[in-house]
Design an enzyme around this catalytic site. Structure first.
Site, short mmCIF file in Angstrom:
data_model
loop_
_atom_site.label_atom_id
_atom_site.label_comp_id
_atom_site.label_asym_id
_atom_site.label_seq_id
_atom_site.Cartn_x
_atom_site.Cartn_y
_atom_site.Cartn_z
N LYS A 54 2.89 -6.95 -1.51
CA LYS A 54 1.79 -7.64 -2.21
C LYS A 54 2.30 -8.21 -3.53
O LYS A 54 2.02 -9.36 -3.87
CB LYS A 54 0.63 -6.65 -2.45
CG LYS A 54 -0.12 -6.30 -1.17
CD LYS A 54 -1.04 -5.10 -1.30
CE LYS A 54 -1.57 -4.70 0.08
NZ LYS A 54 -2.39 -3.50 0.11
N GLN A 98 -4.29 1.09 -3.97
CA GLN A 98 -3.76 1.29 -2.63
C GLN A 98 -4.28 2.60 -2.03
O GLN A 98 -4.26 3.64 -2.67
CB GLN A 98 -2.21 1.29 -2.68
CG GLN A 98 -1.54 1.34 -1.33
CD GLN A 98 -1.77 0.10 -0.48
OE1 GLN A 98 -1.99 -1.00 -0.98
NE2 GLN A 98 -1.75 0.26 0.83
N ASP A 121 -10.14 -6.49 -2.49
CA ASP A 121 -10.05 -5.81 -1.20
C ASP A 121 -11.37 -5.92 -0.42
O ASP A 121 -11.41 -5.71 0.78
CB ASP A 121 -9.80 -4.30 -1.44
CG ASP A 121 -8.39 -3.87 -1.15
OD1 ASP A 121 -7.74 -4.49 -0.31
OD2 ASP A 121 -7.94 -2.89 -1.78
N1 GUN Z 1 -4.19 0.84 2.77
C1 GUN Z 1 -4.04 0.31 4.00
N2 GUN Z 1 -4.57 -0.93 4.05
C2 GUN Z 1 -5.08 -1.17 2.81
C3 GUN Z 1 -5.76 -2.29 2.25
O1 GUN Z 1 -6.01 -3.30 2.89
N3 GUN Z 1 -6.12 -2.16 0.92
C4 GUN Z 1 -5.87 -1.03 0.21
N4 GUN Z 1 -6.28 -1.00 -1.05
N5 GUN Z 1 -5.24 0.02 0.72
C5 GUN Z 1 -4.85 -0.05 2.01
#
Ligand code: GUN
Length: 302
Positions: A54, A98, A121
């Site tokens: 990311k 995350q 998100d």
């Molecule tokens: N963990 C697995 N997929 C995601 C996601 O799309 N966003 C976040 N914040 N954590 C994750």
């Protein structure tokens, strides 16, 4: 005839090029730079790898971006304070915490502490509600479902009136994609069925699907005979089933398997996403798109 392979890698690259131009234009015309912070608690290897991806993409697109690493034992109150600090930071338009978080932290509490206008998100209850209402209410779309929808649209599949079957009812993929596919509008207006661990005859439902979206987290759950000939199959599963030595780098890398038996399914489906290289690259790209949207909304740019 073998199915068309829908390359998420290629579609994501196209969208990233579009975003890069948009970001450069925002900087030049308005002096606005989209800002993204990713907060990582602990050192879960999969989470480290996702967050690194990311950050790398955000840098490539010209964002102001930062990675905030926190220890595994951070008290919940300190994490909430940190979120609040970024809520108040005008340079930050997107906050991503995350998941999963360590057990001593209440995930719902942390996600609800993020300013809904910075919730790129789309996990905050306010944004989940906006998504349910649909139309212009939904300012962000959740990243993986948005990526899935974009892949279906760009592969030319008609969704209006189609039978869509979603396998899995997670908050991150199953529930939101089902909700999005039943809304009126582009890439939607479908008849949607959600199947899950409580469903009696999984196979019979899957066989009816014009568009089959599988997010179950079970390697090769969907067998080729479950697929309607010509269907569009979107495989969201990324299951780590072992490790192997990379020929390129000589390092150990995970062996990934989808929820669909790709090799067999591609002989029956009309179109199918591979694992890896299907939905995965789209998720990060849609996160970037949400951050650009957030920066534009904050600056009043149309
Ligand atoms: N963990 C697995 N997929 C995601 C996601 O799309 N966003 C976040 N914040 N954590 C994750």
């Amino acid at each position: 005839m073998a199915a068309k392979v829908i390359s998420g890698t290629e579609v994501a690259a196209q969208i990233r090029e579009e975003l890069k131009k948009e970001v450069a234009e925002m900087k030049e015309k308005h002096g606005v730079v989209p800002g993204l912070v990713t907060i990582l608690v602990g050192k879960n290897p999969a989470s480290v790898s996702y967050v690194t991806g990311k950050q790398k993409t955000a840098h490539e697109l010209g964002f102001y971006s930062m990675q905030d690493d926190q220890p595994e034992d951070i008290p919940e109150a300190d994490l909430l304070k940190l979120v609040d600090k970024y809520n108040k930071d005008p340079k930050i338009h997107g906050i991503l915490v995350q998941l999963p978080l360590p057990k001593h932290i209440n995930e719902k509490k942390v996600l609800s502490a993020i300013d809904p206008d910075k919730d790129v998100d789309c996990f905050h209850p306010v944004n989940v509600g906006r998504l349910m209402i649909g139309g212009s209410e939904a300012r962000f779309l959740p990243c993986t479902p948005a990526g899935i929808q974009e892949l279906i649209v760009r592969s030319g599949f008609e969704t209006s009136g189609a039978e869509v079957v979603v396998v899995g009812r997670s908050n991150i993929v199953g529930k939101p994609i089902a909700n999005m596919m039943l809304q009126k509008g582009r890439g939607a207006n479908a008849t949607v069925t959600v199947v899950h661990t409580g469903t009696k005859n999984l196979e019979a439902h899957c066989r009816r699907a014009d568009i089959l979206i599988v997010a179950a987290g079970v390697p090769h759950l969907v067998k080729p005979e479950w697929i309607k000939p010509g269907a569009c199959v979107i495989d969201v599963g990324v299951n780590r089933v072992g490790e192997k030595m990379s020929e390129k780098t000589g390092r150990m890398v995970p062996i990934l398997k989808g929820d669909v038996d790709f090799d067999a399914a591609k002989e029956i489906a009309g179109a199918i996403t591979p694992v890896p290289g299907g939905v995965g690259p789209m998720t990060i790209t849609m996160l970037m798109k949400n951050t650009v949207t957030s920066a534009k909304l904050a600056a009043g740019i149309r």
